[in-house]
Scaffold this active site. Structure first.
Site, PDB file in Angstrom:
ATOM      1  N   GLY A   1     -13.684  15.182  -3.211  1.00  0.00           N
ATOM      2  CA  GLY A   1     -12.852  15.634  -4.217  1.00  0.00           C
ATOM      3  C   GLY A   1     -12.030  14.428  -4.756  1.00  0.00           C
ATOM      4  O   GLY A   1     -12.321  14.182  -5.985  1.00  0.00           O
ATOM      5  N   ARG A   2     -11.574  13.210  -4.139  1.00  0.00           N
ATOM      6  CA  ARG A   2     -11.192  12.013  -4.563  1.00  0.00           C
ATOM      7  C   ARG A   2     -12.413  11.187  -5.367  1.00  0.00           C
ATOM      8  O   ARG A   2     -12.146  10.439  -6.503  1.00  0.00           O
ATOM      9  CB  ARG A   2     -10.721  11.191  -3.691  1.00  0.00           C
ATOM     10  CG  ARG A   2     -10.080   9.697  -4.027  1.00  0.00           C
ATOM     11  CD  ARG A   2      -9.786   8.893  -2.888  1.00  0.00           C
ATOM     12  NE  ARG A   2      -9.444   9.440  -1.747  1.00  0.00           N
ATOM     13  CZ  ARG A   2      -8.111   9.412  -1.348  1.00  0.00           C
ATOM     14  NH1 ARG A   2      -7.118   9.004  -2.322  1.00  0.00           N
ATOM     15  NH2 ARG A   2      -7.874  10.086  -0.283  1.00  0.00           N
TER      16      ARG A   2
ATOM     17  N   GLY B   1     -14.384  12.685   1.918  1.00  0.00           N
ATOM     18  CA  GLY B   1     -13.430  11.489   2.201  1.00  0.00           C
ATOM     19  C   GLY B   1     -14.307  10.261   1.878  1.00  0.00           C
ATOM     20  O   GLY B   1     -13.619   9.163   2.078  1.00  0.00           O
TER      21      GLY B   1
ATOM     22  N   CYS C   1      15.649   8.677  -7.938  1.00  0.00           N
ATOM     23  CA  CYS C   1      16.726   8.215  -7.376  1.00  0.00           C
ATOM     24  C   CYS C   1      16.485   7.779  -5.737  1.00  0.00           C
ATOM     25  O   CYS C   1      16.954   8.444  -4.959  1.00  0.00           O
ATOM     26  CB  CYS C   1      17.956   8.932  -7.521  1.00  0.00           C
ATOM     27  SG  CYS C   1      19.589   8.257  -6.966  1.00  0.00           S
TER      28      CYS C   1
END
Length: 443
Positions: free
Chosen positions: A293-294, A248, A362
């Site tokens: 991770g990030r 985190g 869309c």
């Protein structure tokens, strides 16, 4: 605007990453395109390892593959000596196909199926992070049938609320993840696991959320885990050899973000574990595990798009549309994620025009960046969106039957395709047309 890693503006006024001119990458590989700075990925891996080595605490750093999982990424992580978190049979299969050492794989997930558990036990993964009582029973049965003993960490919800978006908070009591401390479920789970002959309880795991910019939550979590460890030793005789405080760790998406340095996060975590477990008489200092991770891949990724149509609403807003959108990056639509971008082919020109960058899906909510400052954008310009390495390609879909982008790793002037762009045949590849529908004309 801050450039990351090996990125620079070259003498032609083009964005360059890993020694590769981005405009040339677009010409060769097309857009949308995900470009990863391999040197920056490796640098981030080493920052975590170096920070732990400086702390003197025994440790393990595991890359959280949910952020971005390909065989090439798994190989880079393996070469850098990290372990790997997986949460599904797909991530596990990817890692094994890449030759990742199974003993360095941790298997997470709040609803592992019996087949997934069997696959992981058969592969001899390093440990399971057990999330609930149901999983505990299934894992015990599979291990007994296979005649093995599995190493487990029990995931707990410590009741710590990180200061981040509610959709990426995971440590509070009311969460789908783990055994919560408040109700006593974590204590009961430890007692039950300690009685199971097929399980070796090596420790506990707690992950409190994502994109965290402070350390108070990690300190509070370590304190609660220390208290749980003391009770567990007294009631079950189990001594934790591992304490996993999750990941985190935040990154800088925009100039307003203020993440800490990796060394600051790790210093706070290791100091907190030392303090919490130092209060328990005669308790050995456990290994400290983390799961970035990030913070390993986020800043290393750049999403590249081609600008197409535009729309001016006088006095209100100017829209420019790109050839991707929420199909390859759902984060802005999902929880309001914010990014910064430049025109990769006109990077030296003044950013004197405010536009909103829309995707081509869309959906009215398909907006990649609101109020983005760029040189007056024209059709055919290349938009480079920074910090696109985490939770973008991994969340990509075929909404509107769009093809998922290609991914390239760049390093030392060379580009390697690590994920091929999907073809139209790929998009329909799993469709099945029943015989009764073949050859029919209009009703």
């Amino acid at each position: 605007m801050r450039l990351r890693g090996t990125s620079r503006i070259n003498e032609r006024g083009h964005l360059e990453i890993g020694g590769c001119d981005v405009t040339e990458l677009a010409r060769v590989y097309g857009t949308p395109l995900y470009i990863y700075d391999e040197a920056l990925i490796r640098q981030k891996c080493r920052e975590f390892v170096d920070a732990f080595r400086s702390s003197g605490v025994p440790f393990q750093v595991a890359y959280a593959s949910k952020a971005f999982c390909t065989m090439a990424m798994c190989r880079v992580v393996a070469e850098e000596g990290l372990s790997l978190d997986v949460v599904s049979e797909g991530e596990l299969y990817t890692a094994l196909r890449a030759g990742f050492p199974p003993e360095r794989i941790h298997f997470h997930g709040n609803n592992k199926s019996p087949d997934e558990i069997d696959m992981a036990v058969g592969a001899r993964v390093g440990c399971f992070v057990v999330d609930n009582f149901y999983e505990m029973e299934v894992l015990c049965d599979v291990a007994r049938r296979r005649g093995v003993k599995v190493r487990v960490l029990l995931r707990v919800a410590p009741g710590v609320e990180a200061h981040t978006h509610e959709y990426v908070m995971t440590g509070q009591t009311d969460t789908k993840f783990g055994f919560d401390l408040e109700s006593g479920a974590a204590d009961r789970a430890l007692e039950e696991a300690a009685r199971m002959e097929t399980m070796e309880v090596v420790g506990v795991h707690a992950h409190i959320g994502s994109q965290i910019f402070e350390t108070a939550g990690f300190r509070a979590t370590a304190e609660k885990l220390g208290q749980l460890a003391a009770r567990a030793r007294e009631r079950t005789g189990v001594t934790f050899s591992v304490v996993n405080v999750g990941g985190g760790f935040g990154i800088r998406y925009t100039e307003e973000d203020r993440p800490l340095a990796v060394s600051d996060y790790i210093r706070a975590v290791t100091d907190a574990v030392r303090t919490a477990f130092g209060r328990i008489e005669g308790y050995p200092l456990p290994e400290v595990w983390v799961e970035p991770g990030r913070s390993v891949v986020g800043e290393a990724g750049t999403a590249l798009y081609t600008i197409g149509s535009w729309k001016e609403i006088p006095g209100i807003r100017r829209y420019v549309a790109v050839d991707g959108g929420m199909a390859d990056n759902p984060r802005p639509a999902l929880y309001g994620a914010r990014y910064e971008a430049i025109l990769a082919n006109r990077a030296n020109e003044p950013a004197d025009t405010v536009v909103t960058v829309a995707g081509k899906c869309c959906e009215s909510g398909d907006m990649l960046i609101r109020d983005c400052r760029l040189p007056d954008p024209r059709p055919g310009d290349l938009l480079a969106v920074f910090c696109s390495g985490a939770y973008q390609y991994s969340m990509a879909s075929n909404y509107n039957r769009l093809r998922r982008p290609a991914v390239v790793f760049v390093r030392d002037g060379a580009a390697d395709v690590v994920v091929k762009r999907e073809t139209l045949d790929d998009v329909v590849g799993n469709d099945v047309l029943p015989e009764r529908l073949k050859g029919r004309g209009p009703a």
